[in-house]
Scaffold this active site. Sequence first.
Site, short mmCIF file in Angstrom:
data_model
loop_
_atom_site.label_atom_id
_atom_site.label_comp_id
_atom_site.label_asym_id
_atom_site.label_seq_id
_atom_site.Cartn_x
_atom_site.Cartn_y
_atom_site.Cartn_z
N ARG A 32 1.52 -2.23 -0.93
CA ARG A 32 2.09 -1.16 -0.13
C ARG A 32 3.52 -1.55 0.22
O ARG A 32 3.87 -2.74 0.20
CB ARG A 32 1.29 -0.96 1.16
CG ARG A 32 -0.18 -0.62 0.97
CD ARG A 32 -0.88 -0.48 2.33
NE ARG A 32 -2.28 -0.10 2.20
CZ ARG A 32 -3.30 -0.96 2.21
NH1 ARG A 32 -3.05 -2.26 2.37
NH2 ARG A 32 -4.55 -0.54 2.09
N LYS B 58 -2.91 -3.57 6.30
CA LYS B 58 -3.13 -2.74 7.48
C LYS B 58 -3.94 -3.50 8.53
O LYS B 58 -4.88 -4.22 8.20
CB LYS B 58 -3.85 -1.44 7.10
CG LYS B 58 -3.01 -0.49 6.27
CD LYS B 58 -3.76 0.79 6.00
CE LYS B 58 -2.89 1.79 5.25
NZ LYS B 58 -3.60 3.05 4.96
N HIS C 282 4.97 3.91 -3.68
CA HIS C 282 3.51 3.89 -3.74
C HIS C 282 2.99 4.20 -5.15
O HIS C 282 1.87 3.84 -5.49
CB HIS C 282 2.94 4.89 -2.74
CG HIS C 282 1.69 4.42 -2.07
ND1 HIS C 282 1.66 3.36 -1.17
CD2 HIS C 282 0.41 4.85 -2.15
CE1 HIS C 282 0.43 3.19 -0.74
NE2 HIS C 282 -0.35 4.08 -1.33
N ARG D 296 1.90 1.22 -6.96
CA ARG D 296 0.57 0.75 -6.52
C ARG D 296 -0.53 1.53 -7.25
O ARG D 296 -1.51 0.95 -7.73
CB ARG D 296 0.46 0.92 -5.00
CG ARG D 296 -0.88 0.55 -4.39
CD ARG D 296 -0.74 0.60 -2.86
NE ARG D 296 -2.01 0.65 -2.15
CZ ARG D 296 -2.70 -0.43 -1.79
NH1 ARG D 296 -2.27 -1.64 -2.13
NH2 ARG D 296 -3.83 -0.31 -1.11
N HIS E 253 -8.52 -2.30 0.04
CA HIS E 253 -9.25 -1.13 0.54
C HIS E 253 -10.52 -1.60 1.26
O HIS E 253 -11.29 -2.39 0.71
CB HIS E 253 -9.66 -0.21 -0.60
CG HIS E 253 -8.52 0.56 -1.19
ND1 HIS E 253 -8.58 1.13 -2.44
CD2 HIS E 253 -7.30 0.88 -0.69
CE1 HIS E 253 -7.44 1.76 -2.69
NE2 HIS E 253 -6.65 1.60 -1.64
N TYR F 134 -9.41 6.33 -8.42
CA TYR F 134 -8.80 5.98 -9.70
C TYR F 134 -9.74 6.23 -10.87
O TYR F 134 -9.30 6.30 -12.02
CB TYR F 134 -8.35 4.51 -9.68
CG TYR F 134 -7.29 4.27 -8.64
CD1 TYR F 134 -5.99 4.72 -8.85
CD2 TYR F 134 -7.58 3.67 -7.43
CE1 TYR F 134 -5.01 4.55 -7.88
CE2 TYR F 134 -6.61 3.49 -6.45
CZ TYR F 134 -5.33 3.93 -6.69
OH TYR F 134 -4.37 3.78 -5.73
#
Length: 298
Positions: A148, A172, A244, A247, A270, A279
Amino acid sequence: MNWQKTLKDYQAYLRLERGLSENSIINYIYDIQKLINWLADTSAQCSPVTINQELIQQFIYNAAKDLNATSQSRLISGLKGFFDYLVFEDYRKDNPTDLIESPKVGRKLPDTLSEEEVNSIIEVIDLSSPQGERNRAIIETLYGCGLRVSELLNLKLSDLFFEEGYILVTGKGDKQRFVPIAPITQHYIKIYRDEIRIHENPKPLFKNILFLNRRGAQLTRAMIFTIVKQNTKKAGIQKTISPHTFRHSFATHLLQNGADLRAIQLMLGHESITTTEIYMHLDRTHLTEVMNTYHPRK
């Protein structure tokens, strides 16, 4: 129990207990503040403990007039989280939003670049200036490690474990993970670090930050976007590209080449595998290949 005091406590909970970023906290609080403002406008007499499902439904119906399905869904999710907190803290016995359904939102598939397009963007970078070597290392790292933008900006010299083949990434909620880094990505980072950055004079606060601007400070999100936009345009690529996108391309290309979805999830950071599963929709030929390779009735 009044709204503003409860909102302040909830804000502290999101920051300290949930470890959310300031941007995420602002969005959560904004949704609850919209409810508080609506209650004031309608002169509804209720507290966070006494408000019921009917009032909340009226608020959502009123707010929905100016919101698309995605924004409505986010608003309802924000309210659910707030009242879950009140139940968790034993301020309420129930969550008045439990029976309120969010609108169906179609999952937007992210744009991706082909391997050739990634290469063409990197090839047009002007290497005649020190910033060119930095910019090449930045794009190689975005694509090579699937980071990110915030993770790239906060990458430190002390996070580089090249001998082991990993970098330490802070994602995050300040959650850390080790991400494999390919020799070619290491190569371009080393050129920048050992030949360019070593001659710069970092400000004290940013001595350990890997990627610096001309003034020796940390780069901004806007600067990364500018680097990507300028070189995408220079490469003649017409797609709408952001940092992004690299990514997304990282994950898609790994999947296309046979990588395990669980491994991709770990590398991307994730929390849920369902986030990574998006994906799977980008290249259905991969599913056909898996079926033809592994199913006994092939």
